[in-house]
Design a protein around this motif. Structure first.
Motif, mmCIF file in Angstrom:
data_model
loop_
_atom_site.group_PDB
_atom_site.id
_atom_site.type_symbol
_atom_site.label_atom_id
_atom_site.label_comp_id
_atom_site.label_asym_id
_atom_site.label_seq_id
_atom_site.Cartn_x
_atom_site.Cartn_y
_atom_site.Cartn_z
ATOM 1 N N VAL A 11 0.563 33.708 -12.439
ATOM 2 C CA VAL A 11 1.023 34.674 -11.446
ATOM 3 C C VAL A 11 0.292 35.995 -11.629
ATOM 4 C CG1 VAL A 11 3.020 35.990 -10.637
ATOM 5 C CG2 VAL A 11 3.275 33.585 -11.211
ATOM 6 N N ARG A 12 0.109 36.408 -12.853
ATOM 7 C CA ARG A 12 -0.553 37.693 -13.086
ATOM 8 C C ARG A 12 -2.006 37.684 -12.625
ATOM 9 N NH1 ARG A 12 -0.180 36.789 -19.336
ATOM 10 N NH2 ARG A 12 -1.988 35.474 -19.629
ATOM 11 N N ASP A 13 -2.594 36.495 -12.454
ATOM 12 C CA ASP A 13 -3.953 36.397 -11.920
ATOM 13 C C ASP A 13 -3.970 36.594 -10.404
ATOM 14 O OD1 ASP A 13 -4.793 35.802 -14.481
ATOM 15 O OD2 ASP A 13 -4.703 33.632 -14.151
ATOM 16 N N ARG A 16 0.262 41.485 -8.798
ATOM 17 C CA ARG A 16 0.837 42.375 -9.792
ATOM 18 C C ARG A 16 2.338 42.122 -9.867
ATOM 19 N NH1 ARG A 16 3.269 46.943 -8.833
ATOM 20 N NH2 ARG A 16 3.680 48.317 -10.570
ATOM 21 N N ILE A 17 2.878 41.988 -11.065
ATOM 22 C CA ILE A 17 4.305 41.775 -11.259
ATOM 23 C C ILE A 17 4.943 43.126 -11.548
ATOM 24 C CG2 ILE A 17 6.058 40.618 -12.632
ATOM 25 C CD1 ILE A 17 3.931 38.508 -13.303
#
Length: 77
Positions: A11-13, A16-17
């Motif tokens: 997800v971080r790829d 942005r979390i």
């Protein structure tokens, strides 16, 4: 990140979390008239289901005996 020779996207790829919840903002009330067309039938169905279920939640007296909890509730009201 490679796992067993395959490329795995995290997800971080992708995005942005955020570290926290977004700030509160009031809803847009201009959409309310459009939502009422679906909300009223849903409310009516929920009311009909609650009425049908409610009849079965009231304990039935069997041979003149009532469960203790129901007796306490009835006398308190």
């Amino acid at each position: 990140m490679a796992v067993l020779g395959t490329d795995v996207r995290l997800v971080r790829d992708i995005a942005r979390i955020p570290a926290s919840l977004p700030a509160f903002s009031a809803p847009d009330l201009s959409a309310a008239p459009h939502l009422l067309g679906g909300a009223v039938p849903v409310a009516l169905v929920a009311l009909a289901q609650a009425a049908g279920i409610g009849r079965n939640l009231v304990p039935h007296r069997q041979a003149g005996r009532t469960p203790l909890a129901c007796t306490v509730i009835w006398k308190a009201s």
